[in-house]
Design a protein around this motif. Structure first.
Motif, PDB file in Angstrom:
ATOM      1  N   VAL A 204       0.770  -1.037   0.065  1.00 40.52           N
ATOM      2  CA  VAL A 204       0.148  -0.051  -0.207  1.00 40.52           C
ATOM      3  C   VAL A 204       0.778   1.353  -0.069  1.00 40.52           C
ATOM      4  O   VAL A 204       1.759   1.282   0.743  1.00 40.52           O
ATOM      5  CB  VAL A 204      -1.016   0.078   1.367  1.00 40.52           C
ATOM      6  CG1 VAL A 204      -0.119  -0.012   2.519  1.00 40.52           C
ATOM      7  CG2 VAL A 204      -1.970   1.181   1.147  1.00 40.52           C
ATOM      8  N   ARG A 205       0.628   2.320  -0.678  1.00 39.52           N
ATOM      9  CA  ARG A 205       1.338   3.317  -0.880  1.00 39.52           C
ATOM     10  C   ARG A 205       0.888   4.352   0.359  1.00 39.52           C
ATOM     11  O   ARG A 205      -0.003   5.076   0.476  1.00 39.52           O
ATOM     12  CB  ARG A 205       0.954   4.067  -1.987  1.00 39.52           C
ATOM     13  CG  ARG A 205       1.872   3.930  -3.092  1.00 39.52           C
ATOM     14  CD  ARG A 205       1.561   4.975  -4.246  1.00 39.52           C
ATOM     15  NE  ARG A 205       2.903   4.526  -5.297  1.00 39.52           N
ATOM     16  CZ  ARG A 205       2.739   5.048  -6.355  1.00 39.52           C
ATOM     17  NH1 ARG A 205       1.894   5.981  -6.834  1.00 39.52           N
ATOM     18  NH2 ARG A 205       3.685   4.887  -7.479  1.00 39.52           N
ATOM     19  N   GLY A 206       1.661   4.074   1.483  1.00 41.10           N
ATOM     20  CA  GLY A 206       1.149   4.836   2.629  1.00 41.10           C
ATOM     21  C   GLY A 206       2.327   5.805   2.983  1.00 41.10           C
ATOM     22  O   GLY A 206       3.071   6.155   2.073  1.00 41.10           O
ATOM     23  N   CYS A 207       1.937   6.408   4.348  1.00 42.42           N
ATOM     24  CA  CYS A 207       2.981   7.372   4.848  1.00 42.42           C
ATOM     25  C   CYS A 207       3.929   7.201   5.982  1.00 42.42           C
ATOM     26  O   CYS A 207       2.897   7.049   6.942  1.00 42.42           O
ATOM     27  CB  CYS A 207       1.982   8.945   4.756  1.00 42.42           C
ATOM     28  SG  CYS A 207       3.246  10.121   5.447  1.00 42.42           S
ATOM     29  N   ALA A 208       4.984   6.910   6.114  1.00 41.90           N
ATOM     30  CA  ALA A 208       5.498   6.583   7.392  1.00 41.90           C
ATOM     31  C   ALA A 208       5.412   7.586   8.445  1.00 41.90           C
ATOM     32  O   ALA A 208       5.797   7.287   9.674  1.00 41.90           O
ATOM     33  CB  ALA A 208       7.188   6.222   7.049  1.00 41.90           C
ATOM     34  N   GLY A 209       4.970   8.905   8.025  1.00 44.83           N
ATOM     35  CA  GLY A 209       4.624   9.838   9.125  1.00 44.83           C
ATOM     36  C   GLY A 209       3.693   9.587  10.252  1.00 44.83           C
ATOM     37  O   GLY A 209       4.008  10.022  11.218  1.00 44.83           O
ATOM     38  N   PHE A 210       2.882   8.661  10.101  1.00 47.34           N
ATOM     39  CA  PHE A 210       1.989   8.338  11.132  1.00 47.34           C
ATOM     40  C   PHE A 210       1.641   6.761  10.868  1.00 47.34           C
ATOM     41  O   PHE A 210       1.122   6.553  10.026  1.00 47.34           O
ATOM     42  CB  PHE A 210       0.922   8.923  11.135  1.00 47.34           C
ATOM     43  CG  PHE A 210      -0.385   8.845  12.106  1.00 47.34           C
ATOM     44  CD1 PHE A 210       0.220   8.686  13.553  1.00 47.34           C
ATOM     45  CD2 PHE A 210      -1.527   8.850  11.919  1.00 47.34           C
ATOM     46  CE1 PHE A 210      -0.644   8.388  14.719  1.00 47.34           C
ATOM     47  CE2 PHE A 210      -2.592   8.421  13.208  1.00 47.34           C
ATOM     48  CZ  PHE A 210      -2.050   8.310  14.227  1.00 47.34           C
ATOM     49  N   ALA A 211       2.152   5.624  11.521  1.00 41.73           N
ATOM     50  CA  ALA A 211       1.749   4.479  11.378  1.00 41.73           C
ATOM     51  C   ALA A 211       1.647   3.574  12.607  1.00 41.73           C
ATOM     52  O   ALA A 211       2.418   3.993  13.554  1.00 41.73           O
ATOM     53  CB  ALA A 211       2.921   3.861  10.399  1.00 41.73           C
ATOM     54  N   GLY A 212       1.020   2.533  12.526  1.00 43.47           N
ATOM     55  CA  GLY A 212       1.162   1.637  13.968  1.00 43.47           C
ATOM     56  C   GLY A 212       1.621   0.332  13.343  1.00 43.47           C
ATOM     57  O   GLY A 212       1.169  -0.234  12.485  1.00 43.47           O
ATOM     58  N   PHE A 213       2.298  -0.208  14.350  1.00 47.83           N
ATOM     59  CA  PHE A 213       2.898  -1.504  14.269  1.00 47.83           C
ATOM     60  C   PHE A 213       2.484  -2.360  15.302  1.00 47.83           C
ATOM     61  O   PHE A 213       2.707  -2.368  16.343  1.00 47.83           O
ATOM     62  CB  PHE A 213       4.437  -1.458  14.392  1.00 47.83           C
ATOM     63  CG  PHE A 213       4.900  -0.494  13.161  1.00 47.83           C
ATOM     64  CD1 PHE A 213       5.245  -1.271  11.855  1.00 47.83           C
ATOM     65  CD2 PHE A 213       5.032   0.751  12.896  1.00 47.83           C
ATOM     66  CE1 PHE A 213       5.787  -0.815  10.760  1.00 47.83           C
ATOM     67  CE2 PHE A 213       5.526   1.325  11.972  1.00 47.83           C
ATOM     68  CZ  PHE A 213       5.929   0.682  10.923  1.00 47.83           C
ATOM     69  N   ALA A 214       1.796  -3.479  15.079  1.00 47.81           N
ATOM     70  CA  ALA A 214       0.953  -4.445  15.849  1.00 47.81           C
ATOM     71  C   ALA A 214       1.953  -5.331  16.885  1.00 47.81           C
ATOM     72  O   ALA A 214       3.188  -5.495  16.496  1.00 47.81           O
ATOM     73  CB  ALA A 214       0.233  -5.541  15.287  1.00 47.81           C
ATOM     74  N   ARG A 215       1.571  -5.315  17.852  1.00 50.12           N
ATOM     75  CA  ARG A 215       2.344  -6.144  18.874  1.00 50.12           C
ATOM     76  C   ARG A 215       2.588  -7.523  18.488  1.00 50.12           C
ATOM     77  O   ARG A 215       1.672  -8.420  17.802  1.00 50.12           O
ATOM     78  CB  ARG A 215       1.778  -6.123  20.311  1.00 50.12           C
ATOM     79  CG  ARG A 215       2.330  -7.195  21.416  1.00 50.12           C
ATOM     80  CD  ARG A 215       1.761  -7.000  22.871  1.00 50.12           C
ATOM     81  NE  ARG A 215       0.357  -7.686  22.720  1.00 50.12           N
ATOM     82  CZ  ARG A 215      -0.754  -7.079  22.409  1.00 50.12           C
ATOM     83  NH1 ARG A 215      -0.723  -5.782  22.462  1.00 50.12           N
ATOM     84  NH2 ARG A 215      -1.824  -7.605  22.304  1.00 50.12           N
TER      85      ARG A 215
END
Length: 312
Positions: A204-215
């Protein structure tokens, strides 16, 4: 010249506005399994405090972990500790890069992935402002699903794609020369078919400026594996350029379990265009950060909200 002068003046006005955040209540940190993670330096301490205080107030959870880019002073660290409820500050030299490039925010990605074994980690850029409740983010964290801000409104039309679908949607005419002068993001995204097992992966063409990484999701070793594979496609010189870390972040989130793509009408990058009426989160990207005074006005509004409504 006039545009540069306006930018300089507006940047100064924004800094004076952001100073007011020091009078807002400090973060009431919570050791609840959520980390609000950012890489910062001395130049962005004040806007960062606006970013993290406004997000923490909206979420009502988490504690702060910071990666020092090497420029934080002793006074900066003391201020951040007071304002962020006892911030944990990690020196950038402590991050093991393995097979990944140096710089370009790679240390940030690797450091935060190293925390996902026991925590849900939210990556937050300093040039962001949370404008109100963020239920989609709160729900993603509660369900332990990774999330990402989208790069632009057009991404929402395509959504999450497998790599063959991505190439068909974005590069129907074929890929660019992977080792040519094209931006690293275009170079790798248009040549996904050169990656091993590419048909089984998503993007997906996301933006690393705001992202969540699951536990319990991907760790740093997954970023290293992807980095080695991508570098083999575009070459070491290209892969070492700015932008490769964002590609890696997008790839890892896309291939996590049931990721959340934040709705662009509520969570968006600011492109000097009218802001959606129900906007909840804005990322003021460098190109248009100080355009039209929007960043300054949103910063002032966020600080006013913090001052009127102490954190829960």
């Amino acid at each position: 010249m006039i545009a540069r002068l306006f930018r300089a003046v507006e940047a100064r006005r924004h800094r004076w506005t952001a100073r007011r955040v020091l009078a807002a209540p400090p973060i009431a940190a919570r050791d609840d399994g959520v980390l609000l993670f950012s890489m910062i330096g001395t130049r962005v301490v004040l806007p960062y405090l606006v970013a993290v205080k406004s997000l923490h107030a909206a979420l009502g959870r988490g504690r702060v972990v910071l990666l020092d880019d090497g420029s934080l002073t002793a006074a900066d660290r003391a201020l951040l500790d007071r304002q962020c409820g006892g911030a944990e500050i990690v020196p950038i030299a402590a991050v093991a890069r393995g097979a990944c490039p140096q710089g370009g925010c790679w240390e940030r990605l690797l450091a935060l992935l190293g925390r996902t074994g026991d925590h849900y980690v939210v990556q937050l850029d300093s040039d962001t402002v949370t404008l109100g409740p963020v239920p989609e983010v709160a729900a993603a964290i509660a369900a332990n699903r990774s999330f990402t801000l989208l790069g632009d409104a057009g991404v929402e039309r395509h959504g999450l794609l497998d790599l063959p679908g991505f190439l068909a949607a974005y590069h129907p005419q074929g890929g660019v020369d992977p080792r040519g002068p094209a931006h690293v993001q275009r170079a790798i995204e248009s040549n996904w078919d050169r990656l091993p097992d590419w048909r089984d992966a998503r993007y997906v063409r996301g933006c690393a400026g705001f992202a969540g990484f699951a536990r319990g999701g991907f760790g740093a070793e997954a970023a290293e594996r992807f980095s080695r594979a991508a570098e083999a496609v575009v070459g070491a010189a290209s892969w070492a350029r700015w932008g490769s870390e964002q590609v890696a972040s997008n790839f890892l989130i896309a291939n996590s379990a049931d990721p959340v793509l934040l709705p662009y009408a509520r969570y968006s990058n600011y492109w000097a265009e009218p802001v959606a009426p129900d906007a909840r989160f804005l990322h003021f990207v460098g190109t248009h950060r100080y355009a039209r005074g929007e960043y300054r006005r949103r910063t002032a509004a966020a600080i006013a909200a913090l001052s009127c409504s102490p954190e829960r």
